[in-house]
Design a protein around this motif. Structure first.
Motif, PDB file in Angstrom:
ATOM      1  N   LYS A 151      43.416  12.961  25.545  1.00  0.00           N
ATOM      2  CA  LYS A 151      43.124  13.075  24.111  1.00  0.00           C
ATOM      3  C   LYS A 151      43.081  14.533  23.662  1.00  0.00           C
ATOM      4  O   LYS A 151      43.758  14.938  22.704  1.00  0.00           O
ATOM      5  N   THR A 152      42.259  15.335  24.359  1.00  0.00           N
ATOM      6  CA  THR A 152      42.130  16.738  23.990  1.00  0.00           C
ATOM      7  C   THR A 152      43.473  17.445  24.088  1.00  0.00           C
ATOM      8  O   THR A 152      43.846  18.228  23.219  1.00  0.00           O
ATOM      9  N   THR A 153      44.205  17.135  25.135  1.00  0.00           N
ATOM     10  CA  THR A 153      45.507  17.774  25.327  1.00  0.00           C
ATOM     11  C   THR A 153      46.429  17.477  24.148  1.00  0.00           C
ATOM     12  O   THR A 153      47.054  18.379  23.589  1.00  0.00           O
ATOM     13  N   HIS A 208      36.719  21.914  18.278  1.00  0.00           N
ATOM     14  CA  HIS A 208      36.976  21.711  19.699  1.00  0.00           C
ATOM     15  C   HIS A 208      35.818  21.025  20.406  1.00  0.00           C
ATOM     16  O   HIS A 208      34.682  21.062  19.957  1.00  0.00           O
ATOM     17  N   GLN A 209      36.155  20.440  21.539  1.00  0.00           N
ATOM     18  CA  GLN A 209      35.162  19.710  22.321  1.00  0.00           C
ATOM     19  C   GLN A 209      34.034  20.641  22.764  1.00  0.00           C
ATOM     20  O   GLN A 209      32.886  20.248  22.812  1.00  0.00           O
ATOM     21  N   HIS A 210      34.365  21.881  23.083  1.00  0.00           N
ATOM     22  CA  HIS A 210      33.340  22.862  23.432  1.00  0.00           C
ATOM     23  C   HIS A 210      33.288  23.915  22.339  1.00  0.00           C
ATOM     24  O   HIS A 210      34.301  24.234  21.744  1.00  0.00           O
ATOM     25  N   MET A 221      38.780  16.328  15.063  1.00  0.00           N
ATOM     26  CA  MET A 221      37.419  16.504  15.574  1.00  0.00           C
ATOM     27  C   MET A 221      37.321  15.928  16.975  1.00  0.00           C
ATOM     28  O   MET A 221      37.366  14.720  17.158  1.00  0.00           O
ATOM     29  N   ASP A 222      37.171  16.821  17.959  1.00  0.00           N
ATOM     30  CA  ASP A 222      37.129  16.392  19.352  1.00  0.00           C
ATOM     31  C   ASP A 222      35.677  16.214  19.788  1.00  0.00           C
ATOM     32  O   ASP A 222      34.977  17.190  20.049  1.00  0.00           O
ATOM     33  N   GLU A 223      35.236  15.007  19.855  1.00  0.00           N
ATOM     34  CA  GLU A 223      33.863  14.639  20.228  1.00  0.00           C
ATOM     35  C   GLU A 223      32.799  15.438  19.475  1.00  0.00           C
ATOM     36  O   GLU A 223      31.936  16.063  20.082  1.00  0.00           O
ATOM     37  N   PRO A 224      32.857  15.396  18.147  1.00  0.00           N
ATOM     38  CA  PRO A 224      31.886  16.178  17.379  1.00  0.00           C
ATOM     39  C   PRO A 224      30.487  15.583  17.452  1.00  0.00           C
ATOM     40  O   PRO A 224      29.506  16.269  17.234  1.00  0.00           O
ATOM     41  N   GLY A 266      39.603  24.015  30.107  1.00  0.00           N
ATOM     42  CA  GLY A 266      39.624  22.554  30.140  1.00  0.00           C
ATOM     43  C   GLY A 266      38.882  21.976  28.958  1.00  0.00           C
ATOM     44  O   GLY A 266      38.335  22.683  28.142  1.00  0.00           O
ATOM     45  N   GLY A 267      38.806  20.643  28.909  1.00  0.00           N
ATOM     46  CA  GLY A 267      38.045  19.998  27.833  1.00  0.00           C
ATOM     47  C   GLY A 267      38.905  19.736  26.730  1.00  0.00           C
ATOM     48  O   GLY A 267      39.093  19.175  25.874  1.00  0.00           O
TER      49      GLY A 267
HETATM   50 MG   LIG Z   1      38.522  15.893  25.852  1.00  0.00          MG
END
Ligand SMILES: [Mg+2]
Ligand SMILES: Nc1ncnc2c1ncn2[C@@H]1O[C@H](COP(=O)(O)OP(=O)(O)OP(=O)(O)O)[C@@H](O)[C@H]1O
Lengths: 505, 316
Positions: free
Chosen positions: A46-48, A88-90, A167-170, B315-316
């Motif tokens: 997903k993130t990719t 982003h996820q992070h 929105m990646d895992e907000p 990553g992530g």
């Molecule tokens: Mg991800």
């Protein structure tokens, strides 16, 4: 939907990392004014896929059309210019800078030679009022809780006036109330014709917010559903390829002797204020104590002082009846404490080291991992390969750098490390943050197994469902104190919710 | 002897010397600050200063223009900084190794070019350096006048550069980009800032300042080129960056402290104490180390210092 023209159309997208195919010929479209959810196991890609759309990853194959026009996105700048924003996820924030500086970077208004902080600040406040994201633009980011930092990320995207928001895992780090706010924001956005891609592992959220759901597995699209024509059960099945048990099979156990005793513990936060106030708590053998509470009520400081990475100002912590040296992480580990931190990247892992090095990090002198001062790599490989298999950690190998793992798989590395040492006490902060439903189920089973084996577990979580399914006893933390306590059989969600909002009874 | 120290002329002279000796350190420190704020440690500083000293000197002798010498010194600093950018930013090599490599390379090159140009003269060639510029009226004030307002133009320029650098870093768009690139290049990249370009430009601007700092030693406060003319001032500047916690104002304060100690030791040598003069030479360096021990425990490094930036790694 068929007659509408998509704003984003990705055709047979392919992305390969060394020997991992993260995206294999994915077709994905996004329409004007919709929220489309991307679902998939940890490491599904997903993130990719979204990083490809954001121009962060270069394509290995495929084409992208935005508003009907073929585009070549070679950097995030190209994507931003096309009206794409990504959360982003992070976090992508600079802690030492102010909220305002973090928001305006790259999209700054200038007055002559200088930055126009004043009008930018006003704009941020206006946006905040409009979308319910109130935050003081002048404070430094390091003073904010993770939930507040997430708001800054969202403001940063809104400030740029995007048409397409990824929105990646907000919601992974947001409290239930903040999630409701966020959903209001998203609804307001799509009403204005913007389009949103929403990634989350929480199926009820996905059901609530999205119009359409696309499921990825192993780098490919396995299903697409209109939200109105599916349900949580089907989605879970589509994601992991099997049914998810809704009920864990948990034995009733009689708690044994105390394994973790916290007496009159007080801890300061970064601002020098008391974040934990004279706290007393006992966790027994064969017991899981759920610590519920809205984040920012001292949970971080409490867990950090137990881990030994933050020195308390007063109080005593005992493991198996023995006092733990203050501010000494090695002592905590030696006394049999398994530690699952809330921030997996900052405190949990060393991203440049390999997966196996991260796995043996705390035990590298034990279990025959070293002999005469030299690492015994055969033993290390064997040990970490077993954990990688047990925890289904998706990685190209045990000697791959941790930073190449997906978010959920990073979390699994920490869990594998901390639970493998037969700890007598486990302090778990948001242990299933960012995990897919299958992995979450496995971790829940593992935690129960540890309890049955004899560990005492302190489970710090904002997720009430998780607290209720696992805990034998629930305490609620509010402003650094334990405001209420109940056995899990007798507690009601309403009561816990009231305590969480500070209502004493 | 001791009584001499309290005489007006001594004090005036000492303040004047402090400001003079501080000038090259201010230039180099500001140069290193902008570079490190963007996330690159430039250990080529010592060599860049030496090349600036040599280039400025030769350019002046051949053209007859001191300002042309300054310009060329800035130019060579920029070129060497570009080399540093190529190695450490674009190729992503270790910043330590690239920087030290540039210093070693520059040291050899400076001597080589000097020899090529002058051969091995028994008496080193000299030039007529810059004259101090007395500011009308202000220079007539007792004590303050002759010490503060009868300085070289480059010293005045260094004073102006300090607040300018602070404004650039904290109040402008480019400054915000520089700081973000040095703290979290991933964050900068995701808002469309070109990380490598920003780092390169910061290195180049810093290189120009370092080059000029070096030239100060051969064509402003000095009139000849010697191989040890820089004498560790590049390293001192690195220390001053830490001393000043990457802030231009505090860094310049550190430079002044060093200038003061340097000026003091020169004067103490002149008073005729019966000890080897090397001991006096040692003073500023020794006290710099002590000062550094005091403050550097609270130093907050730019988080991405020393880390080359590559996409596709996170990553992530
Ligand atoms: Mg991800
Ligand atoms: N920079 C990288 N280098 C090497 N491999 C990578 C990199 N980024 C991702 N991968 C691999 O690609 C696969 C897909 O990762 P991705 O981050 O897209 O997963 P995801 O669906 O977002 O998972 P999660 O829910 O855990 O965040 C994973 O197997 C991961 O290990």
């Amino acid at each position: 939907m068929e007659e509408k023209k998509p704003v984003v159309e990705m055709r047979s997208i392919r992305k390969v990392f060394l020997d991992v195919i993260a995206n294999r010929d994915i077709d994905f479209s996004l329409y004007r004014g919709e929220v489309c959810s991307l679902l998939g196991e940890n490491g599904a890609g997903k993130t990719t896929l979204m990083n490809v759309l954001f121009g962060y990853y270069a394509l290995d194959g495929g084409e992208i059309y935005i508003k009907g026009e073929k585009v070549n996105l070679s950097s995030p700048k190209d994507a931003i210019d096309k009206g794409i924003g990504m959360i982003h996820q992070h976090f992508t924030l600079v802690p030492s800078q102010s909220v305002l500086e973090n928001i305006i970077i790259g999209a700054a208004v200038e007055k002559g030679l200088f930055l126009d902080f004043k009008s930018a600040g006003e704009r941020v406040v206006r946006l905040g009022e409009e979308f319910g994201l109130l935050i003081n633009p002048d404070v430094k980011v390091w003073t904010l809780s993770v939930g507040e930092q997430q708001k800054v990320e969202i403001l940063k995207a809104l400030y740029r006036d995007v048409d397409i928001l990824i929105m990646d895992e907000p919601t992974a780090v947001l409290a239930p109330k903040e999630i409701i706010e966020l959903f209001k924001t998203l609804k307001a956005l799509v009403k204005r014709g913007k389009s949103v891609v929403f990634i989350s592992h929480k199926l009820n959220e996905v059901m609530e917010i999205s119009d359409r759901i696309v499921v990825l597995r192993n780098g490919g699209v396995t299903a697409e559903r209109k939200t109105s024509e599916t349900n949580i059960r089907e989605l879970a099945n589509l994601m992991v390829g099997r049914d998810i048990l809704e009920k864990l099979d948990r034995k009733n156990m009689i708690p044994g002797k105390p394994v973790l005793e916290i007496e009159n513990l007080s801890v300061l936060n970064e601002k020098g204020l008391k974040a934990v106030k004279d706290l007393n708590l006992v966790v027994h053998k064969n017991e899981i104590v759920g610590v519920a509470g809205v984040s920012g009520n001292g949970q971080t400081e409490l867990s950090e002082s137990l881990f030994g990475i933050r020195e308390p100002v007063s109080g005593v912590v005992k493991v198996n009846g023995k006092k733990v040296k203050k501010g000494n992480p090695a002592a905590a580990i030696d006394m049999g404490m398994g530690r699952i931190p809330e921030d997996r990247i900052e405190t949990g892992l060393l991203m440049d080291l390999s997966v196996e090095e991260n796995i043996i990090l705390e035990n590298h002198l034990k279990h025959g991992f070293q002999k005469y001062g030299l690492m015994n790599f055969n033993r290390i490989h064997e040990f970490s390969d077993k954990l990688i298999k047990d925890y289904k950690i998706k990685t190209a190998g045990s000697d791959i750098a941790a930073k190449s793992l997906s978010g959920g798989n990073l979390q699994k590395v920490i869990l594998a490390r901390e639970l493998s040492g037969q700890p007598s006490v486990v302090i778990a902060s948001q242990p299933t943050r960012g995990l897919d439903v299958g992995a979450m189920e496995y971790i829940h089973e593992r935690l129960l197994e540890e309890r049955d084996r004899g560990a005492g577990i302190m489970l710090i979580s904002e997720d009430l469902d998780e607290v209720f399914t696992l805990s034998d006893r629930i305490v609620v933390m509010y402003e650094g104190e334990i405001i209420g306590e109940a056995g899990s059989g007798t507690a009601s969600k309403e009561q816990i919710g009231l305590w969480m909002s500070g209502v004493k009874k | 002897m001791i009584r001499d120290i309290f005489q007006i002329t001594f004090i005036t002279g000492l303040i004047g010397a402090t400001l003079r000796m501080a000038t090259p350190i201010i230039f180099a420190t500001l140069g290193e600050i902008i570079t490190e704020r963007a996330g690159v440690l430039n250990l080529g500083i010592e060599g860049i200063m030496l090349m600036g000293a040599m280039t400025g000197f030769i350019a002046t002798i051949t053209s007859g223009s001191l300002w042309f010498g300054i310009l060329m010194a800035a130019g060579i600093g920029m070129i060497l900084a570009l080399l540093m950018a190529f190695l450490s930013v674009y190729l992503g090599l270790s910043q330590h190794v690239s920087g030290l490599g540039i210093t070693l390379f520059s040291t050899g090159l400076a001597m080589f070019v000097y020899r090529l140009h002058f051969g091995s003269p028994t008496v080193p060639p000299t030039i007529k350096p810059f004259d101090p510029v007395a500011i009308p009226l202000l220079s007539k004030i007792p004590v303050i006048g002759p010490s503060f307002f009868n300085q070289y133009s480059l010293t005045y320029i260094s004073w102006i550069l300090i607040p300018l650098m602070a404004l650039l870093l904290y109040k402008t768009n480019i400054g915000l980009k520089i700081r973000t690139v040095g703290e979290n290049p991933f964050a900068a990249d995701t808002v469309g800032v070109n990380v490598n370009l920003t780092r390169t430009l910061s290195l180049v601007a810093g290189g120009a300042l370092m080059g000029v700092g070096g030239a100060f030693l051969t064509i402003v406060n000095g009139n000849m080129f010697l191989i040890d003319v820089v004498g560790g001032r590049g390293w001192v500047s690195i220390a001053m960056v830490i001393f000043g916690n990457w802030d231009p104002l505090k860094g310049a304060l550190g430079a002044l402290l060093f200038g003061f100690l340097d000026g003091l030791q020169l004067r103490l040598q002149g008073l005729g104490f019966n000890v080897p003069f090397h001991l006096f030479l040692l003073i500023p360096y020794l006290l710099t180390i002590i000062a550094l021990i005091g403050v550097s425990r609270h130093a907050t490094y730019p988080s991405a210092l020393l880390k080359p930036y590559r996409r596709e790694e996170k990553g992530g």
